[in-house]
Design an enzyme around this catalytic site. Structure first.
Site, mmCIF file in Angstrom:
data_model
loop_
_atom_site.group_PDB
_atom_site.id
_atom_site.type_symbol
_atom_site.label_atom_id
_atom_site.label_comp_id
_atom_site.label_asym_id
_atom_site.label_seq_id
_atom_site.Cartn_x
_atom_site.Cartn_y
_atom_site.Cartn_z
ATOM 1 N N HIS A 1 4.168 -7.669 -0.063
ATOM 2 C CA HIS A 1 3.747 -8.928 -0.673
ATOM 3 C C HIS A 1 4.479 -9.182 -1.994
ATOM 4 C CE1 HIS A 1 0.002 -9.715 1.863
ATOM 5 N NE2 HIS A 1 0.503 -8.581 2.329
ATOM 6 N N SER B 1 8.594 2.831 4.787
ATOM 7 C CA SER B 1 9.670 3.299 3.922
ATOM 8 C C SER B 1 9.279 3.179 2.462
ATOM 9 C CB SER B 1 10.962 2.539 4.209
ATOM 10 O OG SER B 1 12.044 3.162 3.573
ATOM 11 N N ASP C 1 0.855 -1.180 0.000
ATOM 12 C CA ASP C 1 0.000 0.000 0.000
ATOM 13 C C ASP C 1 0.901 1.243 0.000
ATOM 14 O OD1 ASP C 1 -2.066 -1.785 0.334
ATOM 15 O OD2 ASP C 1 -2.912 -0.801 2.087
#
Length: 281
Positions: A144, A247, A88
């Site tokens: 992911h 980050s 995200d």
């Protein structure tokens, strides 16, 4: 030079990051609740998507920051040839790698070899594609798999821990190739690809699903780990790592993969399509 940028050069990056590492794991309720409530309020965090929606139920701030999402909160694009978004966040930049050079921001670029810590490792990506995704404090902080792949190795590259916020990316030359980072290398159906976990000031801790905490400790020299004998194959969309604090993730893909027309600052979420395999099968 703006004061905010000058400060990036003079702050004791690792010292501050060590303090924050400990502070975000302190379980004293008034402290951890203050931190959590501050982030939820200031960044408008959507706790309705979390497996545990009560922000104060987490034992410490880092548990809140690395929270799981409830089942169904994210889904993988159904096209098996699609590149999935690994995190995200927002697109910082994306596009072609041109003769081994990666665009950072207007007037700024760096090389794939610098990023990966190896000229040899950069060869498959010389004219490939890249996508840089910035995670803000409000985002889900687990990373992911963009594609199915077998882990071939990791490279822990030492460096500074500059902020990766947009103001720093625009002002600090070769920022992503200078920050402490963990390069995770995979072999996929159409060749090698990498996910680079880039550390940032105050938020430079990285953990993987296969080995746990990888950073800290901070490195003084490049540390390469060969994982080819371990048979670690991760499915597309599977969790691979997390930032203990947030980050940037950088994907490098070989020729044949093409990213869609992604725009800088475009909001993205885990599992959505970023592009596809367009080469010959």
């Amino acid at each position: 030079m703006k004061p905010s940028v000058l400060l990036q050069y003079i702050l004791p990056h690792r010292f501050l990051s060590r303090i924050v590492y400990q502070a975000t794991r302190w379980e004293w309720a008034p402290w951890k609740n203050f931190l959590i409530e501050t982030i939820v309020r200031n960044y408008n965090v959507d706790m309705g998507q979390a497996a545990q929606p009560d922000p104060l139920a987490y034992p410490h701030f880092n548990a809140f920051f690395t929270r799981k999402l409830k089942p169904g909160a994210r889904a993988a694009d159904p096209d098996p040839q699609a590149i999935l978004c690994p995190a995200d966040g927002r697109i910082s930049q994306s596009g072609r790698i041109r003769d081994g050079r990666i665009f950072q921001a207007k007037g700024q670029e760096y090389t794939a070899a610098e990023l990966l810590g190896s000229e040899e490792a950069a060869v498959p990506f010389r004219n490939g594609s890249f996508a840089t995704i910035y995670l803000s404090p409000r985002d889900y902080h687990r990373v992911h798999m963009p594609l199915e792949g077998e882990l071939t190795g990791t490279t822990h590259v030492p460096g500074r821990i500059f902020s990766v916020a947009p103001f720093a990316v625009e002002a600090i030359p070769r920022l992503f190739a200078r920050n402490e980072r963990l390069v995770c290398s995979f072999e996929g159906a159409h060749g090698p690809f990498v996910s680079v976990m880039v550390g940032a000031i105050l938020v430079s801790s990285v953990a993987t699903v296969w080995d746990g905490l990888a950073i800290p400790p901070y490195a003084s020299d490049i540390i390469r780990t060969d994982c080819r004998s371990r048979g670690l194959k991760l499915e597309r969309f599977a969790e691979m790592a997390r930032f203990n604090m947030g980050s940037t993730v950088i994907l490098l893909l070989p020729e044949g993969y093409e990213f869609d027309n992604l725009q800088p600052q475009q909001q993205v979420v885990v599992g959505q399509r970023l592009g596809q395999w367009a080469g010959s099968v």
